[in-house]
Enzyme design. Structure first.
Site, short mmCIF file in Angstrom:
data_model
loop_
_atom_site.label_atom_id
_atom_site.label_comp_id
_atom_site.label_asym_id
_atom_site.label_seq_id
_atom_site.Cartn_x
_atom_site.Cartn_y
_atom_site.Cartn_z
N HIS A 427 0.84 -1.21 0.00
CA HIS A 427 0.00 0.00 0.00
C HIS A 427 0.87 1.25 0.00
CE1 HIS A 427 -3.09 2.68 2.24
NE2 HIS A 427 -3.11 2.89 0.95
N GLU A 439 2.95 0.43 3.35
CA GLU A 439 2.40 -0.62 4.22
C GLU A 439 2.55 -1.95 3.50
OE1 GLU A 439 -1.18 0.73 7.15
OE2 GLU A 439 -1.58 1.06 5.03
N ASN A 477 -5.14 3.72 7.43
CA ASN A 477 -6.48 4.21 7.07
C ASN A 477 -7.52 3.79 8.10
OD1 ASN A 477 -5.62 5.62 4.90
ND2 ASN A 477 -6.24 4.13 3.36
#
Ligand code: HSC
Length: 698
Positions: A427, A439, A477
């Site tokens: 990510h 990530e 997130n």
């Protein structure tokens, strides 16, 4: 003598070679060894000069940061520096690799300095929340003048040897073995009867407008106090005699040493390195990586391709249609133009990257040779499924198949292939060629060498890579969704988005949550709210006033209107007058009487929501250690570095106090503010998140 310093004799020159790998930090043993070495040279019959140099990859990287916060051990560095400078022998420093912080301060106490052309020098202490404390703020301005010293010290930047020569920091730049060139230079100085030249005896630098400089540096630091405090230390160098200036430097240094900012920044320094150090990967070899495939040439895909090209990988980018492929190529070329302008690459490199190293194709067969492929297509599981089916068919055996999804289930994506062990989440954060965070999302069946390959790619791309488990939003997130919600709740209850943004930028965030929402695009949150609506808990409070704006086609910066109104050609926006009416309407509908919030309460609620969710993320094993959360927030979400991250912030506040606040907020909204079990456990056991970094949960 300490085994950290090797003493040797070359004619009438004594050589003190520092041997403290990896970077010759000035530990107590090194300081003692240097002090003893100077004494030995002074007592050694016939020795007329001392040459100080470092073994291995650096001259000296500075004071030993691991000693900070522990009881001081003699000899201290400032005394050692004074001792070196005061030696009756001629002292020369031969510098290679880096000479940073206390390392440069030692060199500034030598009477002459010679450096390799590739050497870098600097006083980066402000990045650790302190200032140069061994005479750096007093000696540097005597060589460079006040303005240049202020710039160097307050930015902490690394200065390359040729520039250091121009600035007067070093006396000569010469290629060769540091010992050989150092000896030749010292001999030359002896032959010329060059005088001992103490920087402390040089005239003080001319003054500048200190108050204006202090204010400008303070403003630029966005709440970070060390650079501005360093200005006052340099001021002392120009206004006070050297000995008094040194005392003032010491006083300011000790002030900063005792701040939470110093603790936060040193936490950041060590954990930025520790984060990719996973015990489970010890001895696991990553797969070889030479060429990278990227699926999708939108902003994210083009950013990933740019990052890979700039790091020396061959890139094959796949788009659906020729026209999209052409646009993707232009986007990447645009990104590379930026790198060209900033001098990161030259024109020849630019030409090679855009014409030879990059392939853009509409055919998945072009991926047959890539070692790793990153999918960056639309966030929709059915689209991802189709892409991974195609990748499974097109990519060679052993190729790592990665998804750049920001919240979808990587296990479900892996299950679309015949090789779930090769599937991983990678990510990136937009713009992917700029943002430091990666990530590495490990699914149930991801093979260890695939995880190691994810980390190896992150390292090659210059990213800070964090291991995350699979859940909606992974580490970053998921936590963002919660603290964003806390901000939304405060808006419903009476704080304005603008007060919240201001309170949080004053706290040190790069941007407030509403300005960030405008930047990211309000449609993203709108889509997420719609996606999550069916599973919503009945007690969940979700403000919908902003949906009214989205329904009118206003999505933030990209449409010119969101929480703020953006005028073309102007930086930033001004509050959108429509927002107040939309909020008031929703408050009326819900029967809420708005109440005032202090900035302090705003920050506290925002931070408590962040910490509570982060504790859940760690408790569930999505993040292995609190430090993984800290680095995620620091490198992906604009969290102020000087707080070290939310977990470090919570440790500094004290976990019982944080828990008590969460429990008091839970009286109004028990569902949202349900305390994390891990937070309760640590608070009751008198432990900290920092303790868990040393001994992670089993
Ligand atoms: C200072 O000097 C204060 C002084 O002004 C005053 C003191 C006065 C006191 C007064 C008392 C009265 N210490 O980054 P890497 C470790 S403050 C200990 O992966 P690279 C690092 O943790 C200091 N350890 O390599 C890592 O360990 P690991 C000012 C240090 O090649 C390993 O070395 N200096 C250390 O990418 C390799 O590091 C700085 O701020 C240190 N000073 O970069 C420089 N420096 O392998 C900080 C490094 O176990 N360092 N380590 O993970 C850096 O910027 C980078 O590490 C380098 C190397 C550019 C040196």
């Amino acid at each position: 003598m300490s085994d950290k310093i090797a003493y040797s004799r070359h004619g009438d020159i004594a050589v003190l070679r520092i041997q403290n790998p990896p970077v010759n930090a000035l530990s107590q043993a090194v300081r003692q060894g240097l002090s003893d070495g100077m004494a030995r040279a002074e007592a050694d019959d016939g020795v007329r000069a001392v040459l100080i140099l470092g073994d291995g990859r650096a001259f000296i990287a500075g004071a030993d940061i691991t000693e900070f916060g522990k009881p001081p051990m003699e000899p201290n560095l400032p005394d050692l520096c004074t001792r070196i400078e005061a030696s009756p022998l001629l002292v020369v420093a031969s510098m290679h690799g880096v000479s940073l912080g206390g390392g440069l301060e030692v060199a500034l106490c030598a009477h002459y300095r010679i450096a390799q052309p590739s050497a870098r020098v600097g006083l980066p202490e402000v990045h650790l929340g302190i200032l140069p404390g061994a005479g750096g703020t007093q000696r540097l301005p005597r060589l460079t003048g006040a303005e240049k010293a202020v710039e160097a010290i307050t930015t902490g930047r690394h200065i390359k040897a040729p520039e250091a020569l121009e600035m007067g920091i070093v006396d000569r730049v010469e290629e060769g073995d540091p010992e050989a060139v150092g000896l030749a230079y010292t001999q030359e100085l002896l032959d010329q009867n060059a005088p001992r030249r103490s920087v402390s005896e040089m005239p003080a630098a001319e003054g500048i407008d200190w108050d204006a400089t202090y204010d400008a540096v303070l403003k630029k630091g966005r709440g970070q106090i060390s650079p501005a405090t360093a200005v006052r230390a340099v001021q002392a160098a120009s206004e006070l005699p050297f000995a008094q200036g040194i005392l003032r430097e010491r006083e300011l240094f000790m002030e900063l040493m005792n701040t939470d900012q110093r603790k936060g920044m040193i936490h950041a320094f060590f954990n930025e390195r520790a984060v990719s150090n996973l015990p489970e990967l010890k001895g696991v070899e990553p797969r070889a990586l030479q060429s990278i495939g990227v699926i999708g040439g939108g902003t994210m895909g083009a950013g990933i391709a740019t990052a890979a090209l700039l790091s020396g990988f061959g890139v094959v980018l796949i788009e659906m249609k020729d026209e999209f492929a052409a646009t993707a190529r232009d986007r990447i070329a645009g990104n590379l133009q930026g790198a060209l302008k900033r001098g990161k690459i030259n024109q020849a490199k630019y030409d090679a990257l855009t014409t030879q190293t990059l392939t853009v194709s509409t055919n998945y067969d072009s991926l047959s040779d890539v070692d790793l492929v990153i999918e960056a297509v639309f966030e929709d599981m059915s689209v991802k499924r189709e892409v991974f089916g195609k990748l499974d068919a097109a990519c060679k055996s052993g190729c790592v198949l990665a998804s750049n999804t920001s919240y979808l289930d990587v296990n479900e994506i892996a299950a679309c292939t015949s090789r779930p062990a090769d599937v991983i989440g990678l990510h990136f954060f937009s713009p992917a060629h700029v943002m430091k965070l990666l990530e590495v999302v490990v699914a149930d069946q991801t093979a260890p060498d695939v995880v190691a390959t994810g980390f190896a790619l992150g390292k090659a791309l210059g990213k800070v890579s964090v291991r995350a488990g699979v859940c909606d939003g992974f580490i970053g997130n998921r936590i963002l969704a919660t603290y964003r919600t806390a901000a939304d709740h405060m808006v419903l209850d009476g704080a304005t988005p603008y007060q919240i943004d201001k309170a949080l930028t004053d706290f040190g965030f790069a941007m407030g949550p509403f300005a960030v929402a405008d930047l990211a695009g309000l449609d993203i949150g709108w889509m997420t709210r719609k996606r999550k609506a069916p599973d919503r808990h009945p007690q969940e409070r979700v403000p919908t006033y902003i949906d009214r704006l989205c329904e009118q086609g206003h999505f933030g910066q990209k449409t010119g209107e969101g929480y703020y109104v953006y005028e073309k050609g102007k930086r930033g926006g001004t509050p959108n007058p429509k927002i107040a009416d939309l909020i008031a309407a929703e408050q009326q509908e819900l029967g809420i009487t708005p109440r005032p919030f202090t900035d302090q309460e705003i920050v506290r609620r925002y931070m408590c929501a962040m910490v509570n969710e982060a504790a859940k993320v760690v408790g569930e094993g999505i993040a292995r250690r609190p430090l993984d959360v800290d680095m995620t927030l620091l490198f992906g979400y604009g969290f102020p570095r000087y707080w070290g991250g939310p977990m470090k912030w919570a440790d500094i506040q004290g976990l019982p106090a944080v828990l008590a606040d969460i429990e008091s907020y839970a009286k109004e909204d028990a569902w949202f503010w349900e305390p994390a079990p891990l937070l309760k456990q640590l608070a009751s056991e008198g432990r900290t998140f920092g303790d868990l970094n040393k001994e992670p949960l089993k």
